[in-house]
Design an enzyme around this catalytic site. Structure first.
Site, short mmCIF file in Angstrom:
data_model
loop_
_atom_site.label_atom_id
_atom_site.label_comp_id
_atom_site.label_asym_id
_atom_site.label_seq_id
_atom_site.Cartn_x
_atom_site.Cartn_y
_atom_site.Cartn_z
N GLY A 230 8.25 7.73 5.03
CA GLY A 230 9.21 7.18 4.08
C GLY A 230 10.66 7.51 4.35
O GLY A 230 11.54 7.05 3.62
N PRO A 272 6.26 10.02 10.23
CA PRO A 272 7.26 8.96 10.29
C PRO A 272 6.71 7.71 10.96
O PRO A 272 5.93 7.78 11.91
CB PRO A 272 8.37 9.58 11.14
CG PRO A 272 7.62 10.49 12.08
CD PRO A 272 6.46 11.03 11.28
N GLY A 273 7.13 6.57 10.47
CA GLY A 273 6.87 5.30 11.13
C GLY A 273 8.20 4.64 11.40
O GLY A 273 8.73 4.68 12.50
N ARG A 274 8.78 4.10 10.32
CA ARG A 274 10.09 3.45 10.42
C ARG A 274 11.13 4.35 11.06
O ARG A 274 11.93 3.91 11.89
CB ARG A 274 10.53 3.07 9.00
CG ARG A 274 11.94 2.58 8.88
CD ARG A 274 12.41 2.56 7.43
NE ARG A 274 11.38 2.07 6.53
CZ ARG A 274 11.16 0.79 6.29
NH1 ARG A 274 11.91 -0.12 6.87
NH2 ARG A 274 10.21 0.41 5.46
N ARG A 310 10.12 -9.41 7.18
CA ARG A 310 10.62 -8.50 6.13
C ARG A 310 11.58 -9.19 5.14
O ARG A 310 11.48 -8.94 3.94
CB ARG A 310 11.30 -7.29 6.76
CG ARG A 310 10.32 -6.39 7.54
CD ARG A 310 11.01 -5.13 8.08
NE ARG A 310 11.30 -4.19 7.02
CZ ARG A 310 12.50 -3.91 6.57
NH1 ARG A 310 13.56 -4.49 7.11
NH2 ARG A 310 12.67 -3.03 5.60
N TYR A 314 10.22 -9.08 1.13
CA TYR A 314 10.84 -8.31 0.06
C TYR A 314 12.36 -8.25 0.16
O TYR A 314 12.99 -7.27 -0.24
CB TYR A 314 10.26 -6.88 -0.02
CG TYR A 314 9.79 -6.26 1.27
CD1 TYR A 314 8.44 -6.10 1.52
CD2 TYR A 314 10.70 -5.81 2.24
CE1 TYR A 314 7.98 -5.52 2.69
CE2 TYR A 314 10.25 -5.22 3.41
CZ TYR A 314 8.89 -5.07 3.62
OH TYR A 314 8.44 -4.51 4.79
N CYS A 343 9.01 -24.94 9.07
CA CYS A 343 8.97 -25.94 8.00
C CYS A 343 8.60 -25.24 6.70
O CYS A 343 7.49 -25.37 6.18
CB CYS A 343 7.95 -27.03 8.36
SG CYS A 343 7.99 -28.42 7.22
#
Length: 428
Positions: A230, A272-274, A310, A314, A343
């Site tokens: 996070g 951690p990822g992001r 993304r 959101y 489209c």
């Protein structure tokens, strides 16, 4: 550590030292480009933690996983496919700490079989997982992912704590889960908490107290605690980085209190990822149309939400820059809306959560110029789709000044592989 505040250019001519014109000439558009040095720097930021466990769902390209493995990190897997990816790049099933941990809220059949086959460590996110594992593999050690009853994040859709979240074991059910584990001879050796992606330091620090309480309930079988992930990264100029040293100190104090309570060492993990991969990634697209619609000027590019979902999911904000095809970097700026080729009315990169279209101030550009969506290394390609029968983009890793194609662009043959037209039967 990075500078406290971030800034993004409106004109960009290179990525990781390589001219964008050269990258496009070699790999066409749309294309993801990753800067290996940016990942290595973020790994260095987190060296105070005992274990850096990469949440590979953020970006699971084999080349990225291999780079992270070679830098001493271990990995989290949330599916059978992610388990297979980790094994494919050389992560061992066994070790201390476990090189691969399966973290999920359910066992689907395929992941369950792989966990059993390779004797993988499991981080259980539901009480039922404890029973299902214990019935066929009693005596193993597990960790528990606890939902502390609160969450936070840059969007409600990335909030992974609280009663509206499906993730983790509800904190009030922890005593029952310990009884379930005892029933099967499973040892609970760790506690994990993650409240949301892109949250702030204040909310992240609140997790420390909740985890300490949960660990105290489990008792001295605890040998590791996980701060989860996070950690946010800046997506807008002027935003500040989380002070990682301060964050570590919060968790180190929690760890030391538990060590005093239990009388033995407790390992401190972060997941951690992001934070590791977001800033390394750039999605390069070509501007294919410039048109006015009433009061709005549109730049329409050849990448859409099939490449980067993304914003439509959101309302995520990505910094953008223009890479001039003619090399002219002195351009006035105007307010524009940036959209893709799909489209679908929602195929807009400049939108807020709820689908509200907004404008972005960017240099004047024309057909043939390139638009770069930045900070796109996390939850970019991995959320890609074939909507409108669009092929998945190519992926390129730049390391030590050299560009490496780490995923070929999908072909039409790739797109329809596995599809079948049933043979016709003669009419009766």
């Amino acid at each position: 550590m990075p500078d406290s505040k971030c800034s993004f250019p409106s004109i960009r001519t290179e990525i990781a030292g390589l001219p964008i014109s050269q990258l496009v000439a070699c790999y066409e558009t749309p294309v993801y480009v990753y800067d290996a040095a940016a990942i290595e720097q973020r790994i260095e930021d987190l060296q105070a933690f005992d274990v850096i466990r990469y949440a590979q769902k953020a970006n699971s390209n084999l080349a990225i996983l291999d780079l992270i493995r070679r830098r001493g990190c271990v990995v989290d897997a949330v599916s059978a496919g992610e388990i297979e990816r980790a094994l494919a790049v050389g992560f061992s099933p066994h070790g201390d700490p476990p090189p691969i941990v399966y973290t999920a809220d359910i066992f689907d059949q395929e992941s369950f079989e792989l966990v059993l086959k390779h004797d993988l460590h499991v981080n259980c996110g539901s009480p039922d997982m404890i029973d299902q594992l214990g019935q066929v593999a009693p005596g193993r050690n597990i960790t528990l992912r606890i939902n502390p009853g609160f969450g936070h994040g840059h969007s409600q859709k990335t909030n992974t704590g609280g009663q509206q979240s499906k993730h983790g074991i509800w904190h009030e059910q922890l005593p029952d889960c310990l009884l379930r584990a005892d029933r099967h001879g499973l040892g609970v050796t760790g506690i994990h908490m993650h409240i949301g992606s892109g949250t702030d330091l204040e909310h992240l620090a609140q997790v420390c107290g909740a985890l300490q309480q949960a660990a105290g309930t489990v008792g001295r079988t605890i040998t590791s605690i996980s701060a989860g992930g996070g950690l946010p990264v800046p997506y807008r100029s002027g935003e500040e980085y989380v002070p990682v040293d301060a964050y570590f100190n919060f968790w180190d104090q929690t760890r030391k209190l538990l060590e005093q309570q239990f009388g033995h060492a407790v390992s401190l993990e972060i997941e951690p990822g992001r934070y590791l991969v977001a800033e390394c990634g750039y999605l390069i697209a070509e501007i294919r149309a410039v048109k006015r619609m009433g009061d709005n000027m549109f730049y329409l590019v050849d990448a859409g939400f099939n490449n980067l979902a993304r914003p439509i999911l959101y309302g995520a904000y990505h910094p953008m820059s223009i890479a001039p095809a003619d090399g002219n970097t002195k351009r006035e700026e105007i307010e524009v809306v940036v959209g893709g080729p799909l489209c679908e009315s929602g195929d807009i990169f400049t939108q807020e959560e709820g689908g509200f279209v907004c404008r972005r101030r960017l240099p004047i550009a024309g057909v043939g110029d390139y638009l770069v969506l930045e900070v796109a290394g996390a939850y970019g390609f991995v959320m890609g789709s074939n909507y409108n029968s669009k092929p998945l983009a190519a992926e390129v890793l730049v390391r030590d000044g050299q560009a490496h194609l780490v995923r070929s662009r999908q072909t039409f043959e790739d797109l329809i592989r596995g599809e079948r037209i049933p043979s016709s039967r003669p009419a009766p």
